[in-house]
Design a protein around this motif. Sequence first.
Motif, PDB file in Angstrom:
ATOM      1  N   HIS A 282       0.834  -1.198   0.000  1.00  0.00           N
ATOM      2  CA  HIS A 282       0.000   0.000   0.000  1.00  0.00           C
ATOM      3  C   HIS A 282       0.867   1.246   0.000  1.00  0.00           C
ATOM      4  CE1 HIS A 282      -2.914  -2.981   1.396  1.00  0.00           C
ATOM      5  NE2 HIS A 282      -3.849  -2.135   0.964  1.00  0.00           N
ATOM      6  N   LYS A 283       0.249   2.343  -0.364  1.00  0.00           N
ATOM      7  CA  LYS A 283       0.931   3.630  -0.280  1.00  0.00           C
ATOM      8  C   LYS A 283       0.942   4.082   1.176  1.00  0.00           C
ATOM      9  CE  LYS A 283      -0.486   4.977  -4.880  1.00  0.00           C
ATOM     10  NZ  LYS A 283      -1.312   5.868  -5.675  1.00  0.00           N
ATOM     11  N   ILE A 284       1.998   4.723   1.552  1.00  0.00           N
ATOM     12  CA  ILE A 284       2.156   5.134   2.949  1.00  0.00           C
ATOM     13  C   ILE A 284       1.072   6.127   3.348  1.00  0.00           C
ATOM     14  CG2 ILE A 284       3.681   6.375   4.542  1.00  0.00           C
ATOM     15  CD1 ILE A 284       6.022   5.036   3.225  1.00  0.00           C
ATOM     16  N   LYS A 285       0.643   6.980   2.419  1.00  0.00           N
ATOM     17  CA  LYS A 285      -0.371   7.985   2.774  1.00  0.00           C
ATOM     18  C   LYS A 285      -1.743   7.349   3.029  1.00  0.00           C
ATOM     19  CE  LYS A 285      -1.503   9.132  -1.983  1.00  0.00           C
ATOM     20  NZ  LYS A 285      -1.632  10.185  -2.955  1.00  0.00           N
ATOM     21  N   ASP A 286      -1.964   6.112   2.559  1.00  0.00           N
ATOM     22  CA  ASP A 286      -3.236   5.424   2.809  1.00  0.00           C
ATOM     23  C   ASP A 286      -3.291   4.791   4.203  1.00  0.00           C
ATOM     24  OD1 ASP A 286      -3.988   6.093   0.257  1.00  0.00           O
ATOM     25  OD2 ASP A 286      -3.465   4.130  -0.599  1.00  0.00           O
ATOM     26  N   LEU A 287      -2.160   4.666   4.879  1.00  0.00           N
ATOM     27  CA  LEU A 287      -2.100   4.022   6.196  1.00  0.00           C
ATOM     28  C   LEU A 287      -2.105   5.085   7.288  1.00  0.00           C
ATOM     29  CD1 LEU A 287       0.651   1.428   5.310  1.00  0.00           C
ATOM     30  CD2 LEU A 287      -1.800   1.041   5.354  1.00  0.00           C
ATOM     31  N   ASN A 288      -2.772   4.774   8.402  1.00  0.00           N
ATOM     32  CA  ASN A 288      -2.844   5.751   9.490  1.00  0.00           C
ATOM     33  C   ASN A 288      -1.721   5.540  10.505  1.00  0.00           C
ATOM     34  OD1 ASN A 288      -3.684   3.482  10.791  1.00  0.00           O
ATOM     35  ND2 ASN A 288      -5.784   4.181  11.147  1.00  0.00           N
ATOM     36  N   VAL A 289      -1.648   6.423  11.470  1.00  0.00           N
ATOM     37  CA  VAL A 289      -0.589   6.410  12.480  1.00  0.00           C
ATOM     38  C   VAL A 289      -0.709   5.178  13.380  1.00  0.00           C
ATOM     39  CG1 VAL A 289       0.366   7.689  14.446  1.00  0.00           C
ATOM     40  CG2 VAL A 289      -0.411   8.920  12.439  1.00  0.00           C
ATOM     41  N   ALA A 290      -1.924   4.761  13.684  1.00  0.00           N
ATOM     42  CA  ALA A 290      -2.124   3.597  14.557  1.00  0.00           C
ATOM     43  C   ALA A 290      -1.494   2.345  13.938  1.00  0.00           C
ATOM     44  CB  ALA A 290      -3.608   3.376  14.801  1.00  0.00           C
ATOM     45  N   PHE A 291      -1.544   2.241  12.626  1.00  0.00           N
ATOM     46  CA  PHE A 291      -0.925   1.104  11.948  1.00  0.00           C
ATOM     47  C   PHE A 291       0.580   1.065  12.209  1.00  0.00           C
ATOM     48  CE2 PHE A 291       1.476  -0.410   8.269  1.00  0.00           C
ATOM     49  CZ  PHE A 291       1.035  -1.712   8.203  1.00  0.00           C
ATOM     50  N   PHE A 292       1.230   2.217  12.077  1.00  0.00           N
ATOM     51  CA  PHE A 292       2.677   2.270  12.279  1.00  0.00           C
ATOM     52  C   PHE A 292       3.049   2.014  13.740  1.00  0.00           C
ATOM     53  CE2 PHE A 292       2.222   4.763   8.372  1.00  0.00           C
ATOM     54  CZ  PHE A 292       3.107   4.069   7.572  1.00  0.00           C
ATOM     55  N   ILE A 293       2.233   2.513  14.656  1.00  0.00           N
ATOM     56  CA  ILE A 293       2.498   2.266  16.078  1.00  0.00           C
ATOM     57  C   ILE A 293       2.355   0.778  16.390  1.00  0.00           C
ATOM     58  CG2 ILE A 293       1.640   2.684  18.420  1.00  0.00           C
ATOM     59  CD1 ILE A 293       0.929   5.531  17.486  1.00  0.00           C
ATOM     60  N   MET A 294       1.292   0.164  15.899  1.00  0.00           N
ATOM     61  CA  MET A 294       1.083  -1.273  16.146  1.00  0.00           C
ATOM     62  C   MET A 294       2.179  -2.114  15.485  1.00  0.00           C
ATOM     63  SD  MET A 294      -1.365  -1.597  18.188  1.00  0.00           S
ATOM     64  CE  MET A 294      -1.756  -3.312  18.084  1.00  0.00           C
ATOM     65  N   LEU A 295       2.587  -1.729  14.286  1.00  0.00           N
ATOM     66  CA  LEU A 295       3.667  -2.454  13.604  1.00  0.00           C
ATOM     67  C   LEU A 295       4.954  -2.383  14.410  1.00  0.00           C
ATOM     68  CD1 LEU A 295       4.727  -3.974  11.102  1.00  0.00           C
ATOM     69  CD2 LEU A 295       5.192  -1.748  10.076  1.00  0.00           C
ATOM     70  N   PHE A 296       5.278  -1.203  14.912  1.00  0.00           N
ATOM     71  CA  PHE A 296       6.488  -1.031  15.709  1.00  0.00           C
ATOM     72  C   PHE A 296       6.403  -1.816  17.019  1.00  0.00           C
ATOM     73  CE2 PHE A 296       8.897   1.265  18.974  1.00  0.00           C
ATOM     74  CZ  PHE A 296      10.163   1.167  18.424  1.00  0.00           C
TER      75      PHE A 296
END
Length: 178
Positions: free
Chosen positions: A39-53
């Motif tokens: 996916h494009k990074i702009k389509d993903l929200n901040v919660a996704f990146f926090i959960m991934l980390f």
Amino acid sequence: MNKIILNDNFEFKQKAILLVPTFFFLYFSCVGLQTLINHKIKDLNVAFFIMLFVFSMIGISLLVLTFSKVGFKVQDNELYRILSFLDFNFYSKKINAKGNKIFSILYKKAFQRNEYLSAGGADVSYNFAVQDFVFLNENHLEKESIVKLNSQKHSEELKLFLEESGKLKFEIYSPNFK
């Protein structure tokens, strides 16, 4: 700095239990990375990146802890118990000898029953010897356990390490009640 790495931090069945949540977190980290790639990074929200980390860090931490090894190191004339993974020390705890420079090895016979294998009624247990390294005071009445080992080979290595690098004196345990 002198150090010695002895044996695994966990037994086989403990590792098997720890691997379940480890694979859970690592699996969802891989799914998150695939989603990030597709996916494009702009389509993903901040919660996704926090959960991934968070899932990635927990999974990697559990993996390192599961396959860690116990050892000892001497640094600045102080004895430390360490946990290491691939020759990287990630935890160390100072062993407070309280002025005691004497240690001994207490041999104990033990047996362990494997409950998860004996569900069919068979008694599946095994005997093993435990070498308990203890600090002693002058009259051997007070003792403080340092580590318990199952391997005679590791026991001999640790004894030599404590005598040479730790500057401790080995004595046979014989309490003096006077």
